[in-house]
Write an enzyme that holds these catalytic residues in place. Sequence first.
Site, PDB file in Angstrom:
ATOM      1  N   HIS A 133      29.852   2.028  30.302  1.00 39.33           N
ATOM      2  CA  HIS A 133      28.734   1.939  29.357  1.00 39.33           C
ATOM      3  C   HIS A 133      27.982   0.647  29.621  1.00 39.33           C
ATOM      4  O   HIS A 133      28.307  -0.407  29.075  1.00 39.33           O
ATOM      5  CB  HIS A 133      29.258   1.989  27.917  1.00 39.33           C
ATOM      6  N   HIS A 139      23.840  -0.505  30.408  1.00 38.43           N
ATOM      7  CA  HIS A 139      22.451  -0.080  30.509  1.00 38.43           C
ATOM      8  C   HIS A 139      21.698  -0.862  31.583  1.00 38.43           C
ATOM      9  O   HIS A 139      21.755  -2.094  31.609  1.00 38.43           O
ATOM     10  CB  HIS A 139      21.739  -0.264  29.170  1.00 38.43           C
ATOM     11  N   GLU A 174      27.829   4.246  16.295  1.00 34.47           N
ATOM     12  CA  GLU A 174      27.460   2.833  16.438  1.00 34.47           C
ATOM     13  C   GLU A 174      26.642   2.416  15.215  1.00 34.47           C
ATOM     14  O   GLU A 174      27.080   1.599  14.405  1.00 34.47           O
ATOM     15  CB  GLU A 174      26.665   2.607  17.723  1.00 34.47           C
TER      16      GLU A 174
END
Length: 369
Positions: free
Chosen positions: A21, A23, A212
């Site tokens: 994970h 970005h 989240e």
Amino acid sequence: MAEWLLWGDVDAATLPKVSLHDHLDGGLRPATVLELATEAGIDLEADDPDSLGAWFRDRADSGSLVEYLTTFDVTTAVMQTAPQLERVAREFVLDLADDGVLYGEVRWAPEQHLARGLTLDGAVEAVQRGLEAGVEEVRRTGGSIRVGQLVTAMRHADRGLEIAELAVRHRDRGVVGFDIAGAEAGFPPSRHRVAFDYLAEHQLPATVHAGEADGLDSIRSALLDGRALRLGHGVRIAEDLVLERGAGDRSFVTVGRLARWVRDRRIPLELSPSSNLQTGAIAAWGDELEDHPFDLLYQLGFTVTVNTDNRLMSGTTLSRELALLTEAFDYDLDDLLTFQLNAAEAAFLPLEAREELADRISSGFEAIE
């Protein structure tokens, strides 16, 4: 590169790692942002790399995912041409390799990079050229890293099916999976059900940001509507755990039905400790890393993985995240190995490649012991 020492003598950067994970638009080098912004005539809030890095961290420390996401207006602005995307992707790979990452999945939203004439396909191709250039550069210097793209749709937009079709078109040219990202509350995965149906028909795996900035309903939708094989963050699955005090120092945890499903099916949680603090994702439990439900989830048998989310905004690396967790929860090398093997098992790779990756990780940890 800063060293993050474990138990006084082990540099965390020497540990072989998997990054699930991370970005692309959250992993730029501050110096690169400055240089590309200057070339594009974009004014920034700082004029040197250290100050700019501090600005990103300060803005991201808002306690709100929505505010946290405003920092990406800056990074995406300097990622609008093929050369810009190629450079950012190449450096992204080099920085992962420098941190001991053997396999990394790079998630990003092509629809956010079309302001200067790129097409969706052209953007994906530019990023892939940059990733391959980075892999080759690592190879030439004696290293080894493998990377894959996670093509992402913005959950507040209405391009989910179009982006899913884009991902499938490039599945044999660098794309390994699909994701949805952006403001979570109010934009459930069910909005993109047709896209997830298409992905299922074409057997392309999906991970979904859920749990989240929103709670159990978001996670439930990710699993039902999104057919998620992993949960992006997923930290708020801990809302389905009830801690009960017993006699003396004993305590008991009741695991709710949704949490049992996630745990028992070994659905991986892409936990990002520093980011979860910054965005307020763990506000229900506290505001220090020691309050993060990471360890509770781990001890209960959930498939936890450790991630950075956005290295620029959190001023972090995987090594730093592992060091922080070790300090907070007194983990040893076996625990850190478990986290990496969990990530290898969860990678969107063929079975044989996952097994090979797990063997390399285990051998790397044995060499350190």
